[in-house]
Design an enzyme around this catalytic site. Structure first.
Site, PDB file in Angstrom:
ATOM      1  N   LYS A  76      40.361-148.483  -0.716  1.00 49.83           N
ATOM      2  CA  LYS A  76      40.318-147.525   0.397  1.00 49.83           C
ATOM      3  C   LYS A  76      40.489-148.254   1.718  1.00 49.83           C
ATOM      4  CE  LYS A  76      36.994-145.634   2.855  1.00 49.83           C
ATOM      5  NZ  LYS A  76      37.720-145.444   4.132  1.00 49.83           N
ATOM      6  N   GLU A  92      32.214-159.181   3.993  1.00 49.69           N
ATOM      7  CA  GLU A  92      32.659-159.863   5.220  1.00 49.69           C
ATOM      8  C   GLU A  92      32.298-158.949   6.369  1.00 49.69           C
ATOM      9  OE1 GLU A  92      33.790-162.816   5.244  1.00 49.69           O
ATOM     10  OE2 GLU A  92      34.061-162.983   3.076  1.00 49.69           O
ATOM     11  N   CYS A 108      37.028-159.965  14.070  1.00 47.68           N
ATOM     12  CA  CYS A 108      35.654-160.450  13.825  1.00 47.68           C
ATOM     13  C   CYS A 108      35.524-161.927  14.186  1.00 47.68           C
ATOM     14  CB  CYS A 108      35.247-160.189  12.393  1.00 47.68           C
ATOM     15  SG  CYS A 108      36.446-160.783  11.200  1.00 47.68           S
ATOM     16  N   GLU A 144      27.371-157.253  18.531  1.00 50.89           N
ATOM     17  CA  GLU A 144      28.822-157.334  18.360  1.00 50.89           C
ATOM     18  C   GLU A 144      29.472-156.183  19.117  1.00 50.89           C
ATOM     19  OE1 GLU A 144      30.639-156.375  14.546  1.00 50.89           O
ATOM     20  OE2 GLU A 144      32.030-158.031  14.818  1.00 50.89           O
TER      21      GLU A 144
HETATM   22  O1  TXE Z   1      33.252-149.983  10.399  1.00 57.53           O
HETATM   23  P1  TXE Z   1      32.724-149.494   9.027  1.00 57.53           P
HETATM   24  P2  TXE Z   1      33.655-149.104  11.651  1.00 57.53           P
HETATM   25  C1  TXE Z   1      32.315-153.811  13.202  1.00 57.53           C
HETATM   26  C2  TXE Z   1      32.537-153.563  14.668  1.00 57.53           C
HETATM   27  C3  TXE Z   1      32.717-152.094  14.734  1.00 57.53           C
HETATM   28  C4  TXE Z   1      31.696-151.656  13.718  1.00 57.53           C
HETATM   29  C5  TXE Z   1      31.905-150.305  13.136  1.00 57.53           C
HETATM   30  O2  TXE Z   1      31.423-153.953  15.396  1.00 57.53           O
HETATM   31  O3  TXE Z   1      32.469-151.571  15.985  1.00 57.53           O
HETATM   32  O4  TXE Z   1      31.786-152.609  12.700  1.00 57.53           O
HETATM   33  O5  TXE Z   1      33.274-150.138  12.778  1.00 57.53           O
HETATM   34  C6  TXE Z   1      34.162-147.824   5.027  1.00 57.53           C
HETATM   35  N1  TXE Z   1      30.449-146.695   1.681  1.00 57.53           N
HETATM   36  N2  TXE Z   1      33.508-154.130  12.477  1.00 57.53           N
HETATM   37  O6  TXE Z   1      32.809-147.911  11.850  1.00 57.53           O
HETATM   38  O7  TXE Z   1      32.088-148.169   9.141  1.00 57.53           O
HETATM   39  C7  TXE Z   1      35.003-147.245   6.131  1.00 57.53           C
HETATM   40  O8  TXE Z   1      35.556-146.011   5.741  1.00 57.53           O
HETATM   41  C8  TXE Z   1      31.632-147.289   1.486  1.00 57.53           C
HETATM   42  C9  TXE Z   1      33.654-155.497  12.089  1.00 57.53           C
HETATM   43  O9  TXE Z   1      35.058-148.864  11.543  1.00 57.53           O
HETATM   44  O10 TXE Z   1      31.948-150.614   8.474  1.00 57.53           O
HETATM   45  C10 TXE Z   1      36.030-148.339   6.312  1.00 57.53           C
HETATM   46  O11 TXE Z   1      37.023-148.257   5.298  1.00 57.53           O
HETATM   47  N3  TXE Z   1      32.508-147.522   2.467  1.00 57.53           N
HETATM   48  C11 TXE Z   1      34.694-155.663  11.072  1.00 57.53           C
HETATM   49  C12 TXE Z   1      35.186-149.597   6.126  1.00 57.53           C
HETATM   50  O12 TXE Z   1      34.054-149.182   5.383  1.00 57.53           O
HETATM   51  C13 TXE Z   1      32.160-147.162   3.708  1.00 57.53           C
HETATM   52  C14 TXE Z   1      35.900-154.849  11.205  1.00 57.53           C
HETATM   53  C15 TXE Z   1      34.713-150.244   7.435  1.00 57.53           C
HETATM   54  O13 TXE Z   1      34.081-149.282   8.207  1.00 57.53           O
HETATM   55  C16 TXE Z   1      30.923-146.558   3.985  1.00 57.53           C
HETATM   56  C17 TXE Z   1      35.601-153.485  11.563  1.00 57.53           C
HETATM   57  C18 TXE Z   1      30.044-146.319   2.890  1.00 57.53           C
HETATM   58  N4  TXE Z   1      28.856-145.728   3.046  1.00 57.53           N
HETATM   59  C19 TXE Z   1      34.438-153.203  12.211  1.00 57.53           C
HETATM   60  N5  TXE Z   1      30.856-146.309   5.312  1.00 57.53           N
HETATM   61  C20 TXE Z   1      35.047-157.078  10.731  1.00 57.53           C
HETATM   62  N6  TXE Z   1      34.074-157.846  10.331  1.00 57.53           N
HETATM   63  O14 TXE Z   1      36.203-157.462  10.750  1.00 57.53           O
HETATM   64  C21 TXE Z   1      32.006-146.749   5.851  1.00 57.53           C
HETATM   65  N7  TXE Z   1      32.814-147.255   4.886  1.00 57.53           N
END
Ligand code: TXE
Length: 479
Positions: free
Chosen positions: A173, A248, A282, A383
């Site tokens: 996904k 990660e 990140c 962050e």
């Molecule tokens: O990330 P999410 P978001 C950090 C950054 C950002 C914050 C939130 O600070 O502002 O995270 O970003 C899926 N079960 N990073 O909201 O929610 C979601 O659909 C399974 C750092 O976009 O963590 C997406 O595919 N999956 C980071 C993925 O998880 C779930 C890069 C990431 O979304 C889920 C991005 C659940 N319960 C954001 N909930 C990096 N380290 O590179 C969400 N998802």
């Protein structure tokens, strides 16, 4: 344009007919719909993957390698189309997608297509006991890959390629915020001859589709990149089911600058490590610590360079900083500027929303440099994941090490110095999974990649990823 799920080699609408708006960050308009897939869609993807597994897991390494390398070549042949789609979906400059992001997605397939032909396991002779042990590295079965929006195809393929190379079948996904290039990847996989069901891509919200993947009792491993809060939630769900987990997560990375560095190189790289991809990586060095003897000079030079960065429409060639990924993310970033002011920090440049002519509803924001008063302020501890960096000066190695490590995250650290002994001392002591010295984001795909503390669990990259996507089984033969 409506996106579809890629299940068993063909494209399907979600069974519940529920859709999510897909926004173009450059102009704020809805330009398509993404499925909000339910448990039933995930189940169909799982069934397809499960059926494909017996054949794919027994497919020769040469054949798997050939198909992955073919996917890589097709991505390269479609570079412009993918780069434009990624830029439209994410807001990043097309030039960045074309020069780095899509080529890296192609490299991921090529790299793991080659790596699997070199992957070996151990044998241990039990001397004096007339026995030999050998270790099998067997694919796990059906695995789940969940990726974020900042480097959409790059991070999606960074998980899928090793999973497939190792002989697993995948339910994946991408982020619901940037689903387009993952959708286009399905066509490429068919063209490359990837057997149907080996890779399945389901779209939807994390809390519905993502959650259904993580909760699925027979999806045995989850590889996730995203926010730390989501990672903790996934760990809570997956741990009692004894799933293998690779997480990660976020970072708040120090960029430590000593006076005896190559100044020009450092300055140019620091602009990049602060604001590449609108600061939404990140690995960005969002906390800049500068030795006090060059602090004032650095502050002037850095701010001058940052002011020259052009915020603009992602398709303009002269654009350095495109649009932020979404309206909520823009609002979050603006919120941090307010926090900075309330905390008494000084904004040296930026801090404002930008209106780009003709694209007034786009999510543009100035690259922002803030002089922080203390290391323990919110701005230095949380962050932000956008175009905001902080500056602080330091007097000694001990002081800067203490500040660099005094944060809950531990993904990467950058060090600028020409002193070898200091390099060795500090690299040993920095709490991070990756330390760059006199460079930033120089990647060799064979190296372990991941973080410590709240930045995650496990390592991706090279054979580490192939080990994650296989189960070790020891066979002991007495002779
Ligand atoms: O990330 P999410 P978001 C950090 C950054 C950002 C914050 C939130 O600070 O502002 O995270 O970003 C899926 N079960 N990073 O909201 O929610 C979601 O659909 C399974 C750092 O976009 O963590 C997406 O595919 N999956 C980071 C993925 O998880 C779930 C890069 C990431 O979304 C889920 C991005 C659940 N319960 C954001 N909930 C990096 N380290 O590179 C969400 N998802």
């Amino acid at each position: 344009m409506n996106i579809k799920n890629y299940i068993n080699g063909s494209f399907h609408n979600p069974l519940n007919n529920e859709w999510i708006n897909n926004f173009c960050p450059a102009n704020g308009e809805v330009y398509g719909k993404t499925p909000n897939s339910s448990k039933e869609d995930v189940e169909n993807a799982y069934i397809a993957a499960k059926s494909a597994f017996p054949i794919w897991s027994q497919t020769t390494l040469d054949e798997r390698s050939r198909i992955l390398i073919k996917i890589s070549e097709l991505l390269e042949a479609n570079l412009d189309r993918f780069a434009e789609a990624e830029s439209k979906d994410n807001g990043k400059p097309v030039s960045l997608a074309k020069s780095i992001n899509i080529p890296r997605a192609a490299s991921n397939f090529r790299f793991f297509g080659n790596a699997i032909t070199q992957f070996a396991s151990e044998s241990h002779e039990s001397v004096g006991q007339n026995a030999i042990n050998y270790t099998l590295r067997q694919p796990i079965g059906v695995v789940g890959c969940i990726s974020p929006w900042n480097l959409p195809l790059y991070l999606f393929t960074w998980k899928i390629a090793p999973a497939l190379a190792a002989g697993n079948c995948v339910v994946a996904k991408p982020s619901e915020i940037t689903p387009m290039t993952a959708y286009l990847l399905g066509e490429i996989c068919n063209e490359a001859g990837l057997p149907k069901g080996v890779l399945n891509i389901v779209h939807g919200w994390g809390t519905t589709t993502g959650q259904a993947i993580v909760e699925h009792p027979d999806i045995k491993a989850i590889s996730f990149t995203g926010g730390t809060v989501t990672g903790a939630h996934i760990a809570r769900t997956a741990a009692p089911m004894f799933k293998k987990l690779s997480l990660e997560l976020g970072g708040k990375n120090p960029n430590i600058i000593f006076a005896n560095c190559d100044y020009k190189d450092m300055l140019e790289t620091t602009v990049r490590s602060s604001f590449s991809n609108q600061g939404q990586i990140c690995l960005c060095g969002s906390r800049i610590f500068v030795e006090s003897t060059i602090y004032d000079k650095f502050k002037v030079d850095f701010v001058e360079k940052v002011k020259q960065l052009k915020v603009g429409h992602p398709s303009e060639h002269s654009t350095n900083i495109g649009a932020l990924v979404s309206k909520p993310h823009l609002e979050k970033i603006m919120g941090y500027v307010e926090i900075a002011k309330n905390e008494g920090n000084k904004i040296l440049c930026g801090g404002q929303k930008v209106t780009v002519k003709g694209f007034e509803n786009g999510y543009y924001f100035e690259p922002t440099v803030i002089e922080a008063k203390t290391n323990d302020c919110k701005l230095n501890q949380e962050e932000i994941f956008g175009p905001i960096v902080t500056l602080m000066s330091f007097e000694s190695e001990d002081e800067v090490l203490q500040m660099a490590n005094d944060v809950k995250y531990g993904l990467s650290a950058t060090l600028w110095t020409n002193d070898l002994k200091r390099t060795m001392r500090m690299s040993n002591q920095l709490q991070a999974g990756i330390v760059w010295v006199n460079t930033w984001m120089m990647r060799d795909l064979r190296t372990p990649f991941g973080g410590v503390k709240a930045s995650g669990v496990g390592r991706e990259g090279g054979f580490e990823a192939l080990r994650f996507f296989t189960e070790a089984k020891n066979v002991c033969i007495k002779y």
